[in-house]
Design a protein around this motif. Sequence first.
Motif, short mmCIF file in Angstrom:
data_model
loop_
_atom_site.label_atom_id
_atom_site.label_comp_id
_atom_site.label_asym_id
_atom_site.label_seq_id
_atom_site.Cartn_x
_atom_site.Cartn_y
_atom_site.Cartn_z
N ILE A 74 38.36 29.28 4.15
CA ILE A 74 39.70 29.57 3.61
C ILE A 74 39.91 28.84 2.28
O ILE A 74 40.39 29.42 1.30
N ILE A 75 39.53 27.56 2.24
CA ILE A 75 39.68 26.79 1.01
C ILE A 75 38.80 27.36 -0.10
O ILE A 75 39.23 27.47 -1.26
N ALA A 76 37.57 27.74 0.26
CA ALA A 76 36.66 28.34 -0.73
C ALA A 76 37.22 29.64 -1.26
O ALA A 76 37.11 29.94 -2.46
N GLU A 77 37.84 30.43 -0.38
CA GLU A 77 38.43 31.70 -0.79
C GLU A 77 39.54 31.48 -1.81
O GLU A 77 39.56 32.11 -2.88
N PHE A 78 40.46 30.56 -1.51
CA PHE A 78 41.54 30.26 -2.45
C PHE A 78 40.99 29.65 -3.74
O PHE A 78 41.46 29.96 -4.83
N GLY A 79 40.00 28.78 -3.59
CA GLY A 79 39.42 28.14 -4.76
C GLY A 79 38.77 29.13 -5.72
O GLY A 79 38.93 29.03 -6.94
N LEU A 80 38.10 30.13 -5.16
CA LEU A 80 37.43 31.13 -6.00
C LEU A 80 38.43 31.99 -6.75
O LEU A 80 38.29 32.22 -7.95
N VAL A 81 39.45 32.49 -6.05
CA VAL A 81 40.40 33.39 -6.71
C VAL A 81 41.23 32.63 -7.76
O VAL A 81 41.50 33.16 -8.85
N PHE A 100 33.53 36.71 -8.21
CA PHE A 100 34.29 37.82 -7.61
C PHE A 100 33.55 38.37 -6.40
O PHE A 100 34.15 38.64 -5.35
N VAL A 101 32.24 38.51 -6.52
CA VAL A 101 31.43 38.99 -5.40
C VAL A 101 31.49 37.99 -4.23
O VAL A 101 31.64 38.38 -3.07
N ALA A 102 31.36 36.69 -4.56
CA ALA A 102 31.43 35.66 -3.52
C ALA A 102 32.77 35.70 -2.80
O ALA A 102 32.85 35.58 -1.57
N TYR A 103 33.84 35.89 -3.57
CA TYR A 103 35.17 36.00 -2.97
C TYR A 103 35.25 37.20 -2.04
O TYR A 103 35.81 37.11 -0.94
#
Length: 245
Positions: A74-81, A100-103
């Motif tokens: 979840i943190i990685a998702e928010f961090g990426l965007v 973007f792909v990683a997200y």
Amino acid sequence: MNYNDYELKEYAASTTSAERQWDVSAAFPVLMRKVYVWMALALAITGFTAYAVANSPGVLQAIYGNQILFWVLIIAEFGLVIGVSAVINKLSLTVATLMFVAYSVINGVLLSYIFLVYTSASIATVFFITAGTFAAMAVIGYTTKTDLSSFGKYIIMALIGVIIATLVNGFFFKSSTFDLILSYAGVLIFVGLTVYDTQKIKRMLEQAPDAGEAAQKYALLGALSLYLDFVNLFIYLLRIFGKRN
């Protein structure tokens, strides 16, 4: 090169009206096409990842059985965007695309639960409902002559309100009726955001002097915005119309 507002004005001042018209007409369709291609690819990656994870008991157990890993995702998702949006000018197009792909992959992992909660038939049905609704709103946003700039701040405020109300309901009231009301509100908000974001992206890309890397990075940001609109609209519609297993 980063085409900020000052550079765009300099470009406009040094180029004849006819030349600017040619440049915009040449670059704009290319950039808009990239927006929707990137968005479609991200949705495909998310959908494939969600389905694959949902059909892998070991992976599901590793994710949802491990609170630390779940929160890391979840943190990685928010961090990426947030990272892509905040430092897009400092990133190369390749790095921004990979982020973007990683997200899209992480989002797919976290959305895998829908295949466990809802029937496959209802997921497919709601997806097509979402696609039709999204397409109609995108056309409105693209073709409308009304300036929606002031509309954006109100819809963002409404979105923040729905998020806060959802958290409060989830932790305290746990009312299914209120949850349904919030879902309908969420649909209206992301329908509005789709119209607003489409117009904003169109106007932004119309100002691009060419279809170089700088302009393509803004197109990538546009694809991310519309991807988020689509995914959230889908989730809220699924909460309303999805049939549970």
